[in-house]
Design a protein around this motif. Structure first.
Motif, PDB file in Angstrom:
ATOM      1  N   GLY A  83       5.888  23.352   9.327  1.00 37.24           N
ATOM      2  CA  GLY A  83       5.330  23.484  10.666  1.00 37.24           C
ATOM      3  C   GLY A  83       4.656  22.241  11.201  1.00 37.24           C
ATOM      4  O   GLY A  83       4.807  21.138  10.693  1.00 37.24           O
TER       5      GLY A  83
ATOM      6  N   SER B 255       0.838  17.196  16.575  1.00 40.83           N
ATOM      7  CA  SER B 255       1.338  18.528  16.948  1.00 40.83           C
ATOM      8  C   SER B 255       2.700  18.498  17.628  1.00 40.83           C
ATOM      9  O   SER B 255       3.413  19.498  17.622  1.00 40.83           O
TER      10      SER B 255
ATOM     11  N   HIS C  93       9.406  26.149  19.625  1.00 35.90           N
ATOM     12  CA  HIS C  93       8.341  26.414  18.660  1.00 35.90           C
ATOM     13  C   HIS C  93       7.015  25.784  19.090  1.00 35.90           C
ATOM     14  O   HIS C  93       5.971  26.140  18.577  1.00 35.90           O
TER      15      HIS C  93
ATOM     16  N   SER D  94       5.644  26.507  21.718  1.00 38.35           N
ATOM     17  CA  SER D  94       4.932  27.588  22.403  1.00 38.35           C
ATOM     18  C   SER D  94       3.911  28.262  21.491  1.00 38.35           C
ATOM     19  O   SER D  94       3.067  29.015  21.972  1.00 38.35           O
ATOM     20  N   LYS D  95       3.953  27.976  20.194  1.00 31.44           N
ATOM     21  CA  LYS D  95       2.925  28.522  19.298  1.00 31.44           C
ATOM     22  C   LYS D  95       1.545  27.977  19.666  1.00 31.44           C
ATOM     23  O   LYS D  95       0.542  28.614  19.406  1.00 31.44           O
TER      24      LYS D  95
ATOM     25  N   ASP E  14       0.811  27.009  22.981  1.00 34.32           N
ATOM     26  CA  ASP E  14       0.579  27.595  24.299  1.00 34.32           C
ATOM     27  C   ASP E  14       1.939  27.924  24.900  1.00 34.32           C
ATOM     28  O   ASP E  14       2.862  27.098  24.829  1.00 34.32           O
ATOM     29  N   ASP E  15       2.069  29.091  25.508  1.00 36.63           N
ATOM     30  CA  ASP E  15       3.354  29.510  26.080  1.00 36.63           C
ATOM     31  C   ASP E  15       3.891  28.534  27.124  1.00 36.63           C
ATOM     32  O   ASP E  15       5.099  28.403  27.298  1.00 36.63           O
TER      33      ASP E  15
END
Length: 150
Positions: free
Chosen positions: A19, A72, A110, A112-113, A115-116
């Protein structure tokens, strides 16, 4: 050659890392025709061995109240300027390493994990893929030179 910025931070993930954000590294060893030493993507698609992102993208997210830790977005090298202002074929010299822009990074859902709205917000500036032209070590605060315009 012209100085255009600095390296803010470097990141790399091994096959054991899962991740995002990618783990912070003290330095990256860029190896021509291979990739980043110990990186999980090394030896795969040589046109995408290094991903660069500018602080501009993190600032965009922050302006929308999306606070992200550096790493990130999946970058290997975080620049203090927006690399999206440069075209495919542009080369940057960082220490003895030379990397060349090959293509814009596609948006990954991914993200969006965090923030959408993030994937849509940064769809045009998520990051840029580069290939390694000349091997070398890249570390925080290294000067970035415009080596060749694309």
């Amino acid at each position: 050659m012209m100085e255009i910025g600095k390296v803010i931070s470097t990141f790399s993930a091994t096959k054991l890392d899962k991740g995002l954000p990618r783990p912070k590294k003290d330095k990256l060893n860029l190896i021509n025709d291979f990739g980043i030493e110990n990186d999980k993507f090394a030896g795969k698609d040589l046109d995408k061995t290094v991903m660069i992102v500018g602080t501009f993208t993190y600032d965009m997210a922050k302006n929308e109240n999306i606070n992200l830790k550096f790493g990130s977005l999946g970058e290997n090298i975080l620049f203090d300027f927006n690399p999206h202002n440069y075209k495919v074929g542009t080369q940057f010299k960082i220490g003895t390493a030379i990397i060349e822009i090959t293509e814009n990074c596609t948006i990954c859902n991914h993200l969006s994990k965090f923030d959408d709205d993030l994937p849509i917000l940064i769809k045009d500036c998520r990051g840029i893929y580069c290939k390694i032209i000349n091997s070398g070590v890249v570390k925080d605060n290294d000067t970035i030179l415009l080596y060749k315009k694309g």
